[in-house]
Each structure stands twice: as C-alpha cells, then as structure tokens.
Design a protein around this motif. Structure first.
Motif, PDB file in Angstrom:
ATOM      1  N   LYS A 135       1.705   9.634  -5.392  1.00 53.86           N
ATOM      2  CA  LYS A 135       2.232  10.932  -4.981  1.00 53.86           C
ATOM      3  C   LYS A 135       3.145  11.504  -6.062  1.00 53.86           C
ATOM      4  CE  LYS A 135       5.109  13.043  -1.428  1.00 53.86           C
ATOM      5  NZ  LYS A 135       5.942  12.791  -0.254  1.00 53.86           N
ATOM      6  N   ARG A 136       4.015  10.682  -6.629  1.00 58.25           N
ATOM      7  CA  ARG A 136       4.911  11.139  -7.695  1.00 58.25           C
ATOM      8  C   ARG A 136       4.121  11.588  -8.922  1.00 58.25           C
ATOM      9  NH1 ARG A 136       7.513   6.233  -7.497  1.00 58.25           N
ATOM     10  NH2 ARG A 136       8.344   6.131  -5.420  1.00 58.25           N
ATOM     11  N   ILE A 137       3.105  10.833  -9.273  1.00 55.72           N
ATOM     12  CA  ILE A 137       2.271  11.193 -10.429  1.00 55.72           C
ATOM     13  C   ILE A 137       1.570  12.529 -10.186  1.00 55.72           C
ATOM     14  CG2 ILE A 137       0.187  10.549 -11.715  1.00 55.72           C
ATOM     15  CD1 ILE A 137       1.065   7.594 -11.289  1.00 55.72           C
ATOM     16  N   VAL A 192       0.838  -1.202   0.000  1.00 54.22           N
ATOM     17  CA  VAL A 192       0.000   0.000   0.000  1.00 54.22           C
ATOM     18  C   VAL A 192       0.874   1.254   0.000  1.00 54.22           C
ATOM     19  CG1 VAL A 192      -1.707   1.312   1.314  1.00 54.22           C
ATOM     20  CG2 VAL A 192      -1.931  -1.168   1.117  1.00 54.22           C
ATOM     21  N   TYR A 193       1.909   1.256   0.812  1.00 51.36           N
ATOM     22  CA  TYR A 193       2.811   2.409   0.895  1.00 51.36           C
ATOM     23  C   TYR A 193       3.500   2.663  -0.450  1.00 51.36           C
ATOM     24  CZ  TYR A 193       6.553   5.476   2.458  1.00 51.36           C
ATOM     25  OH  TYR A 193       7.403   6.539   2.601  1.00 51.36           O
ATOM     26  N   ALA A 194       3.928   1.600  -1.129  1.00 54.20           N
ATOM     27  CA  ALA A 194       4.578   1.753  -2.435  1.00 54.20           C
ATOM     28  C   ALA A 194       3.603   2.346  -3.454  1.00 54.20           C
ATOM     29  CB  ALA A 194       5.101   0.411  -2.919  1.00 54.20           C
ATOM     30  N   ASP A 195       2.350   1.899  -3.434  1.00 54.55           N
ATOM     31  CA  ASP A 195       1.351   2.438  -4.359  1.00 54.55           C
ATOM     32  C   ASP A 195       1.042   3.900  -4.049  1.00 54.55           C
ATOM     33  OD1 ASP A 195       1.180   0.115  -5.785  1.00 54.55           O
ATOM     34  OD2 ASP A 195      -0.614  -0.628  -4.739  1.00 54.55           O
ATOM     35  N   VAL A 196       0.958   4.237  -2.785  1.00 58.44           N
ATOM     36  CA  VAL A 196       0.702   5.634  -2.401  1.00 58.44           C
ATOM     37  C   VAL A 196       1.862   6.520  -2.842  1.00 58.44           C
ATOM     38  CG1 VAL A 196       0.460   7.189  -0.429  1.00 58.44           C
ATOM     39  CG2 VAL A 196      -0.859   5.078  -0.502  1.00 58.44           C
ATOM     40  N   GLN A 197       3.082   6.044  -2.715  1.00 60.69           N
ATOM     41  CA  GLN A 197       4.236   6.831  -3.156  1.00 60.69           C
ATOM     42  C   GLN A 197       4.220   7.023  -4.675  1.00 60.69           C
ATOM     43  OE1 GLN A 197       6.414   8.491  -1.251  1.00 60.69           O
ATOM     44  NE2 GLN A 197       5.104   7.818   0.425  1.00 60.69           N
ATOM     45  N   ASP A 198       3.813   5.999  -5.419  1.00 58.84           N
ATOM     46  CA  ASP A 198       3.700   6.131  -6.879  1.00 58.84           C
ATOM     47  C   ASP A 198       2.644   7.185  -7.240  1.00 58.84           C
ATOM     48  OD1 ASP A 198       5.641   4.247  -7.345  1.00 58.84           O
ATOM     49  OD2 ASP A 198       4.200   2.587  -7.624  1.00 58.84           O
ATOM     50  N   ALA A 213       3.043  20.098 -11.154  1.00 60.55           N
ATOM     51  CA  ALA A 213       4.116  20.926 -11.707  1.00 60.55           C
ATOM     52  C   ALA A 213       3.749  21.452 -13.096  1.00 60.55           C
ATOM     53  CB  ALA A 213       5.414  20.116 -11.782  1.00 60.55           C
ATOM     54  N   LYS A 214       3.000  20.678 -13.869  1.00 64.45           N
ATOM     55  CA  LYS A 214       2.607  21.093 -15.212  1.00 64.45           C
ATOM     56  C   LYS A 214       1.335  21.935 -15.215  1.00 64.45           C
ATOM     57  CE  LYS A 214       4.657  17.002 -17.253  1.00 64.45           C
ATOM     58  NZ  LYS A 214       4.420  15.736 -17.931  1.00 64.45           N
ATOM     59  N   LEU A 215       0.597  21.934 -14.138  1.00 62.96           N
ATOM     60  CA  LEU A 215      -0.706  22.599 -14.080  1.00 62.96           C
ATOM     61  C   LEU A 215      -0.647  24.104 -14.309  1.00 62.96           C
ATOM     62  CD1 LEU A 215      -3.674  21.989 -13.684  1.00 62.96           C
ATOM     63  CD2 LEU A 215      -3.358  22.346 -11.251  1.00 62.96           C
ATOM     64  N   PRO A 216       0.267  24.869 -13.711  1.00 65.70           N
ATOM     65  CA  PRO A 216       0.256  26.318 -13.949  1.00 65.70           C
ATOM     66  C   PRO A 216       0.409  26.692 -15.424  1.00 65.70           C
ATOM     67  CG  PRO A 216       1.619  25.820 -12.050  1.00 65.70           C
ATOM     68  CD  PRO A 216       1.239  24.510 -12.689  1.00 65.70           C
TER      69      PRO A 216
END
Length: 82
Positions: free
Chosen positions: A24-26, A16-22, A32-35
C-alpha cells in the motif's frame, strides 16, 4: 513422523497484513508521482502527434501533386511537343 506433517514455514495473518501495508505504501508513492509523469508523457505525445500530422499533410500534398502531374502529363506533352 511428526516432522513430515508439520509445515516448514508458517504464514500468519499478521505477516500477510504487514506485506499488504508495505505494498500500500509503495502504491501510494507511485500514485503521488504519477500526475507529474502523466503530464510529461501527455506533452510528448501531443508534440509527436503534431509532427506526424504535419508529415502526413506533406505526404498527401506530394501524392496529390504527383497525381495531378500524372493526369496532366498527356496534355502537357501534346502542348510541348505538337
């Protein structure tokens, strides 16, 4: 009987922690691209709003002109055709 009671797939907190970190990165990449995308969208919307306002102004002017012609038509007919 033991095969039926044991789970077929075991999900641990590490998974679960690994999926949450993935995720989070996405989400950080998207944020970062939103503005940049927001600025492009804002400029397009402002351009469309200007166009719509000018079109509304022209339409209202046309309705006003036709309204004045409608009101003035009986008087104009009397002047042109006595």
């Amino acid at each position: 009987m033991s095969d039926e009671t044991e789970p077929a797939i075991r999900v641990t907190l590490r998974d679960v922690y690994a999926d949450v970190q993935d995720m989070k990165r996405i989400l950080q990449d998207v944020a970062a691209k939103l503005p940049e995308h927001m600025e492009q969208t804002r400029s397009r919307l402002n351009d469309h709003e200007k166009r719509i306002r000018s079109l509304e102004t022209r339409v209202l002017m046309a309705f006003g002109g036709f309204g004045l012609l409608t009101i003035a038509s009986p008087f104009l007919l009397k002047v042109l055709f006595p």
